[in-house]
Write an enzyme that holds these catalytic residues in place. Structure first.
Site, mmCIF file in Angstrom:
data_model
loop_
_atom_site.group_PDB
_atom_site.id
_atom_site.type_symbol
_atom_site.label_atom_id
_atom_site.label_comp_id
_atom_site.label_asym_id
_atom_site.label_seq_id
_atom_site.Cartn_x
_atom_site.Cartn_y
_atom_site.Cartn_z
ATOM 1 N N CYS A 256 1.467 0.092 -5.481
ATOM 2 C CA CYS A 256 0.982 1.238 -4.715
ATOM 3 C C CYS A 256 -0.537 1.276 -4.697
ATOM 4 O O CYS A 256 -1.182 0.812 -5.625
ATOM 5 C CB CYS A 256 1.490 2.544 -5.322
ATOM 6 S SG CYS A 256 3.200 2.901 -4.913
ATOM 7 N N TYR B 8 0.805 -1.221 0.000
ATOM 8 C CA TYR B 8 0.000 0.000 0.000
ATOM 9 C C TYR B 8 0.843 1.278 0.000
ATOM 10 O O TYR B 8 0.508 2.257 0.657
ATOM 11 C CB TYR B 8 -0.995 -0.017 1.170
ATOM 12 C CG TYR B 8 -1.484 -1.410 1.457
ATOM 13 C CD1 TYR B 8 -2.262 -2.094 0.525
ATOM 14 C CD2 TYR B 8 -1.094 -2.081 2.612
ATOM 15 C CE1 TYR B 8 -2.659 -3.405 0.753
ATOM 16 C CE2 TYR B 8 -1.479 -3.382 2.844
ATOM 17 C CZ TYR B 8 -2.257 -4.044 1.906
ATOM 18 O OH TYR B 8 -2.636 -5.341 2.131
ATOM 19 N N CYS B 9 1.931 1.251 -0.753
ATOM 20 C CA CYS B 9 2.831 2.405 -0.875
ATOM 21 C C CYS B 9 3.500 2.777 0.450
ATOM 22 O O CYS B 9 3.909 3.911 0.653
ATOM 23 C CB CYS B 9 2.103 3.629 -1.430
ATOM 24 S SG CYS B 9 1.871 3.576 -3.211
ATOM 25 N N VAL B 10 3.583 1.818 1.363
ATOM 26 C CA VAL B 10 4.233 2.062 2.655
ATOM 27 C C VAL B 10 5.456 1.166 2.719
ATOM 28 O O VAL B 10 5.345 -0.040 2.881
ATOM 29 C CB VAL B 10 3.281 1.767 3.825
ATOM 30 C CG1 VAL B 10 3.944 2.110 5.151
ATOM 31 C CG2 VAL B 10 2.003 2.583 3.654
#
Length: 411
Positions: free
Chosen positions: A410, A355-357
């Protein structure tokens, strides 16, 4: 409105009647009233303002300003002077980092979280490298909440800015922005990424006392391509510009350049008028339902799902007991991409990945991707039960044969 009637106000579900959509943290489905509002504007109004002094542009300008007022009222900003249209949350945060470039000097410090969404990390990282700033990371406790005592320790006289998500897009934790502002004090700028919060919880910028706040329309029943920077008026007056062009200047020649007063100094070129009108209609839609009703509905579904899948074999819930619309889980020895593929065979649309983390795997003590389920107003208990049954009965496919590392994606 009865649960089985909610989906009827969203054309997407009429055209995709078998879809179980559980990925609203990525983007929300748009209700018919928002689609109609934008369509009507294109059909009956001229989509530009202040480029020609005629009755057509004046009517469009009136709708534009009324829409800005609705947006300002929604987050309890003082005036529309504190509302700057952008193309989305990511664009808002990038514009802020560019505009603050000259206000920071070598040796100054910025506070971030290692697991912020990339859109609220990379702009500040690039800024830090350009200006030779130091980035400090606050800690997160085992309950997945910010360690506010640690924040007190790392804040010092060189701290100039902290940027933090109101709600973490991966784990769903709601952070105490008001408390953060009190800890860092009035001399430290507090920037809030409200992308995940704006469609779920009441936002009052006066009460939060944040200096800047960013959000986008597509996570709150609105159109994509439209976002907002909220900024305290005194800060926006002095904020450096990053865009220049028609509409934002009073006068210029080779020796002198004067820009217009707020909010027009930020209107370089024609703003996304239709996007602003659609966003305002989405806000009207949320207000008619009630933001607290939306929040409670989504959190109840999250806890129901948590209760159901906690009883399934080999399911690991990664954010248990978090009051949120988001549930994160893994299945032992099965790659999340394979689980997601199986869900799609049953017309269930969720999310797998990081999740783009970039550092979520450290935070959650796992190197594996996960499945993220995120709820909105249009979801119901039937959606939860369908997901649970699919996970329960999907063992023939989910055999773990493809439990290998996949590329990050992402969301």
């Amino acid at each position: 409105m009865k649960e089985n009637k909610r989906k009827e106000i969203f054309p997407f579900f009429k055209n995709n009647p078998n879809a179980t959509y559980l990925d609203s943290s990525l983007t929300t489905i748009i209700p018919k009233v928002v689609i109609d509002e934008m369509s009507n504007f294109y059909q009956f109004y001229l989509p530009t303002i202040e480029r020609s002094n005629n009755i057509l542009t004046e009517k469009s300008k009136e709708l534009f300003l009324l829409s800005l007022l609705k947006i300002a009222q929604f987050i309890n900003a003082k005036t529309i002077n504190e509302i700057i249209p952008t193309s989305g949350t990511t664009n808002s945060l990038n514009l802020l980092s560019i505009s603050l470039l000259d206000d920071l000097k070598e040796g100054d410090e910025i506070i971030l979280g290692e697991f912020e969404h990339a859109s609220n990390y990379l702009p500040w990282l690039v800024l830090a490298k350009k200006k030779k700033l130091k980035i400090r990371h606050y800690k997160v406790n085992n309950d997945l909440k910010i360690d506010y005592e640690d924040l007190k320790k790392i804040k010092n006289s060189r701290t100039k800015l902290i940027s933090v998500s109101y709600i973490f897009n991966s784990i769903g934790t709601i952070n105490d922005i008001k408390k953060i502002k009190k800890i860092v004090g009035k001399d430290v700028l507090v920037v809030v990424d409200a992308a995940q919060a704006v469609g779920h919880i009441k936002i009052d910028v006066k009460d939060l006392d944040c200096d800047f706040l960013a959000f986008g329309g597509h996570k709150m029943f609105g159109p994509n391509g439209i976002g907002i920077i909220y900024g305290k008026e005194n800060l926006l007056k002095n904020l450096k510009l990053s865009n220049y062009g028609g509409g934002m200047f009073e006068y210029y020649n080779l020796e002198k350049f004067d820009y217009r007063k707020l909010p027009n100094k930020f209107y370089a070129g024609t703003p996304n008028i239709t996007g602003i009108i659609g966003l305002a209609k989405a806000i009207e839609f949320i207000n008619q339902i009630g933001i607290e009703k939306i929040r409670n509905h989504c959190e109840n579904l999250k806890f129901l799902l948590e209760e159901k899948i906690s009883k399934l074999e080999d399911i690991l819930i990664l954010n248990p007991k978090i009051r949120s619309s988001i549930l994160l889980f893994r299945k032992k020895n099965i790659h999340s991409e394979d689980i997601n593929y199986e869900l799609q065979q049953h017309n269930i649309f969720a999310r797998n990945g990081f999740y783009c983390v970039n550092n979520d795997n450290k935070l959650l003590n796992t190197k594996e991707q996960s499945i993220r389920i995120s709820f909105q107003y249009y979801n119901n208990e039937d959606d939860v039960l369908k997901l649970v049954e699919t996970l329960k009965n999907g063992g023939d496919f989910l055999d773990g044969l493809f439990n290998t590392k996949k590329n990050k994606k992402c969301a």
